[in-house]
Design a protein around this motif. Structure first.
Motif, PDB file in Angstrom:
ATOM      1  N   ILE A 221      31.349   8.963  64.197  1.00 44.39           N
ATOM      2  CA  ILE A 221      32.636   8.774  64.870  1.00 44.39           C
ATOM      3  C   ILE A 221      32.484   7.781  66.018  1.00 44.39           C
ATOM      4  O   ILE A 221      33.342   6.913  66.223  1.00 44.39           O
ATOM      5  N   ALA A 222      31.363   7.898  66.760  1.00 43.83           N
ATOM      6  CA  ALA A 222      31.131   6.976  67.874  1.00 43.83           C
ATOM      7  C   ALA A 222      31.022   5.541  67.378  1.00 43.83           C
ATOM      8  O   ALA A 222      31.570   4.606  67.982  1.00 43.83           O
ATOM      9  N   ALA A 223      30.338   5.346  66.238  1.00 37.30           N
ATOM     10  CA  ALA A 223      30.212   4.000  65.670  1.00 37.30           C
ATOM     11  C   ALA A 223      31.582   3.485  65.236  1.00 37.30           C
ATOM     12  O   ALA A 223      31.899   2.297  65.404  1.00 37.30           O
ATOM     13  N   GLY A 224      32.406   4.379  64.690  1.00 44.10           N
ATOM     14  CA  GLY A 224      33.748   3.983  64.285  1.00 44.10           C
ATOM     15  C   GLY A 224      34.628   3.598  65.461  1.00 44.10           C
ATOM     16  O   GLY A 224      35.571   2.826  65.313  1.00 44.10           O
ATOM     17  N   LEU A 225      34.293   4.135  66.644  1.00 41.32           N
ATOM     18  CA  LEU A 225      35.051   3.806  67.852  1.00 41.32           C
ATOM     19  C   LEU A 225      34.497   2.577  68.567  1.00 41.32           C
ATOM     20  O   LEU A 225      34.939   2.237  69.667  1.00 41.32           O
TER      21      LEU A 225
END
Length: 334
Positions: A221-225
């Protein structure tokens, strides 16, 4: 209800920290009342009391606030980026590695500067963290395995500390203070070295609040953000290790403070890092100042190092967390 008002929690903790500081600064062979201390703070009061307070007692109060806050913030960062409730400077071996490196450098170079000791402590802590993470990583870093490896590496580093102390021209009391962490005999020299490092690093960490909130949701999720996950983890782990190294160089090994402070803070204000980081700093500062106060009063005139008091408070909680993680792991497996 208070958890919905983190700003109120922050104010209450700040007031409690101020109260504890006034109580602590009055303790000693010569008792100084809170009223007299307040007079000294506004430039009035007895000149002899002013000398005792500002030259001898104030540095340890300031140092307790700096070091307690630093270790608590370091614990928050480590637990967030590793997604591990057992992560802390001592359980990851950072404190042990920093202490071993600092003491060995002092035994080899007795005239080494305090600033150099802090830098070497940072290197030792970083190396210990790398070893722990490498040994514990197997298809991911299991929380229980990480904690057990960290404790083992910390014990090994503790042996290095004891060996360095045996080679140093120092008394048994001084050795005890370094092994268990103490604010006894600390002066403005330690404050002036620790303060720039700890304050600067904590302010830098406040710039990464959104990244920390994203990492808390998981790597994908962090990478997607838009967060560069691995680079961010290395940077944040390096900054938290620097905080730990500066703390160890200033007062020695303070056990379990970086472990229990984040847990207490999350129960008070939740997990949003804009509230979590500054509040954790206050919680850690209060706990270390409280531990120092207990150590100075419980068996007067003898003084128990603050690190021993934090160990007595934190060790049972660490065992409880270890049990909870082990039980959760069994449930997941089934």
């Amino acid at each position: 209800m208070l958890k919905r008002h983190p700003k109120l929690i922050f104010i209450i903790l700040a007031a409690a920290l101020l109260f504890m500081g006034i109580i602590n600064i009055g303790i000693g062979d010569i008792y100084i009342s809170p009223i007299e201390i307040m007079n000294l703070l506004i430039g009035q009061g007895d000149a002899d009391y002013r000398y005792i307070v500002f030259d001898y007692r104030a540095p340890r109060i300031v140092l307790a606030i700096l070091i307690g806050g630093s270790l608590a913030v370091a614990g928050v960062i480590m637990q967030t980026i590793l997604n591990n409730t057992l992560a802390a400077p001592d359980t990851l071996g950072v404190s042990g590695g920093a202490a071993a490196a600092a003491l060995i450098s002092v035994s080899l170079f007795p005239s080494i500067s305090i600033f150099s000791i802090s830098f070497i402590a940072f290197i030792g802590g970083a190396l210990a963290t790398f070893i722990v993470y490498t040994l514990a990583y197997k298809d991911g870093a299991d929380p229980v395995r990480l904690a057990l490896v960290g404790v083992s590496v910390s014990a090994l580093c503790g042996s290095g500390v004891e060996l360095a102390l045996l080679k140093m021209d120092t008394s048994a009391q001084t050795s005890l203070l370094w092994l268990n962490g103490s604010l006894f005999g600390r002066s403005w020299d330690q404050v002036f070295v620790a303060a720039p490092v700890t304050i600067a690093v904590i302010l830098i960490l406040l710039l990464f609040i959104r990244a920390l909130d994203s990492l808390m949701l998981g790597g994908q999720i962090a990478a997607g953000l838009g967060v560069s996950v691995e680079k961010m983890k290395i940077l944040l782990l390096g900054l938290s290790t620097l905080l730990t190294g500066a703390s160890v160089a200033a007062v020695g090994m303070i056990s379990f403070l970086g472990l229990i402070s984040p847990h207490i803070t999350r129960k008070l204000v939740g997990s949003q890092h804009r509230y979590l980081l500054p509040t954790a700093a206050l919680v850690g500062a209060f706990l270390l100042l409280f531990a120092d106060t207990i150590g100075r009063t419980v068996i007067r005139p003898l003084e128990i190092p603050a690190g021993i008091v934090t160990s007595l408070l934190g060790a049972p909680y660490f065992l409880y967390l270890l049990y909870q993680e082990s039980k959760n792991g069994k449930k997941s497996a089934s």
